[in-house]
Design an enzyme around this catalytic site. Sequence first.
Site, short mmCIF file in Angstrom:
data_model
loop_
_atom_site.label_atom_id
_atom_site.label_comp_id
_atom_site.label_asym_id
_atom_site.label_seq_id
_atom_site.Cartn_x
_atom_site.Cartn_y
_atom_site.Cartn_z
N ARG A 100 41.53 -17.95 45.55
CA ARG A 100 41.53 -18.77 44.48
C ARG A 100 41.99 -18.29 43.04
NH1 ARG A 100 38.17 -23.43 43.42
NH2 ARG A 100 37.82 -23.93 41.18
N HIS A 127 45.72 -27.70 45.82
CA HIS A 127 44.35 -27.49 46.20
C HIS A 127 44.02 -28.24 47.62
CE1 HIS A 127 40.12 -26.94 45.50
NE2 HIS A 127 39.95 -27.55 44.67
N GLN A 130 40.46 -29.33 49.01
CA GLN A 130 39.93 -30.71 48.34
C GLN A 130 40.48 -31.73 48.86
OE1 GLN A 130 37.67 -30.67 45.37
NE2 GLN A 130 37.50 -32.82 46.20
N ASP A 222 40.77 -36.56 37.62
CA ASP A 222 40.22 -35.21 37.08
C ASP A 222 40.10 -34.70 35.91
OD1 ASP A 222 39.90 -32.66 38.09
OD2 ASP A 222 41.92 -32.25 38.50
N CYS A 263 36.94 -34.83 41.75
CA CYS A 263 36.65 -33.40 42.46
C CYS A 263 35.76 -32.69 41.67
CB CYS A 263 38.02 -32.69 42.38
SG CYS A 263 39.01 -32.45 41.02
N ARG A 291 32.94 -31.08 50.85
CA ARG A 291 34.04 -29.70 50.98
C ARG A 291 33.42 -28.82 51.94
NH1 ARG A 291 36.26 -28.19 46.21
NH2 ARG A 291 37.08 -26.51 47.64
#
Length: 311
Positions: A100, A127, A130, A222, A263, A291
């Site tokens: 990440r 991402h 996600q 988001d 998210c 997730r």
Amino acid sequence: MKDLLRTADLTSDDLALLLRLAADFQKAPESASDLLTHRIVPMYFAKPSTRTRLSTAAAVARLGGTALALGPDELQLRRGETIGDTARVMGSYAAAIVIRTFADADVADLAAAASVPVINALTDGHHPLQSVADLLTVQEHFGHLHGHRIAYLGDGGNVARSLMEAAALAGMDVAVATPPGYAPPDDAVAFATAEAGRRGGAVTLTHDPAEAVKSASVVYTDVWLSMGDLDDQRDRRTRALAPYQVNEGLMVQARDDAVFMHCLPAHRGQEVTADVIDGARSLAFQQAANRLPATQAVLYALLTQRLEGRR
């Protein structure tokens, strides 16, 4: 397919497989508990993380392995060791590598040098983990994906891009409403438009939030301010994105059975109001829980070489 660096690396069959595996892992979390026995998965986090760090660690544990969370100060990268050298060393110890970070190029360089699967756990551009969890959540709630419309409101960054690509691969309609100058990248729009068209879906770009949510089954947003945004960008971004707040007035313009997704982390009173994210139509925390099986599915599919990828 060795690595998962972006959602667009997947074929539609790959995505369908990941969703089936994730649903299976929801029902039987320890069904592949010997896959990573006596093996480690390093998780390199140059950005803060809650859901990604914990869900990945739990997914590795469910597959029988040990996850090691590592920060920038814990490796020799800060002292000048190259990403390529780091990847070669990690690959000699690990079953897979999760990263990440900021630049997409760093993840690509790591994957090119590593002998084991590399998973992008978020970059400035993508991402993918996600997006798999997002579609799993929609499928879980409605029973199927095709024929549903996802409306994304806000900044067309990494989450919007990956969501748009995944929805297109699933043959869904996706509408992205952004202020001028905040649209997803042209290559992502071209990919999603082509893939959606092949599967009976469609992609709509607009500056009008009401147009985006019309007939939408899912309203998604988001944060307005992302990791790495400079202080002098904050006021400008907040002013530009304020009309794209998801509130009850906007939700009533979607389908009667429309749900809300985010998210996370969320900032109540900015991109979404508290009554929406904490209300009965919100799937944000189911989405967060998903997730885990989504990441478990990705790890399993890569380690068992089940994904075709784009050649």
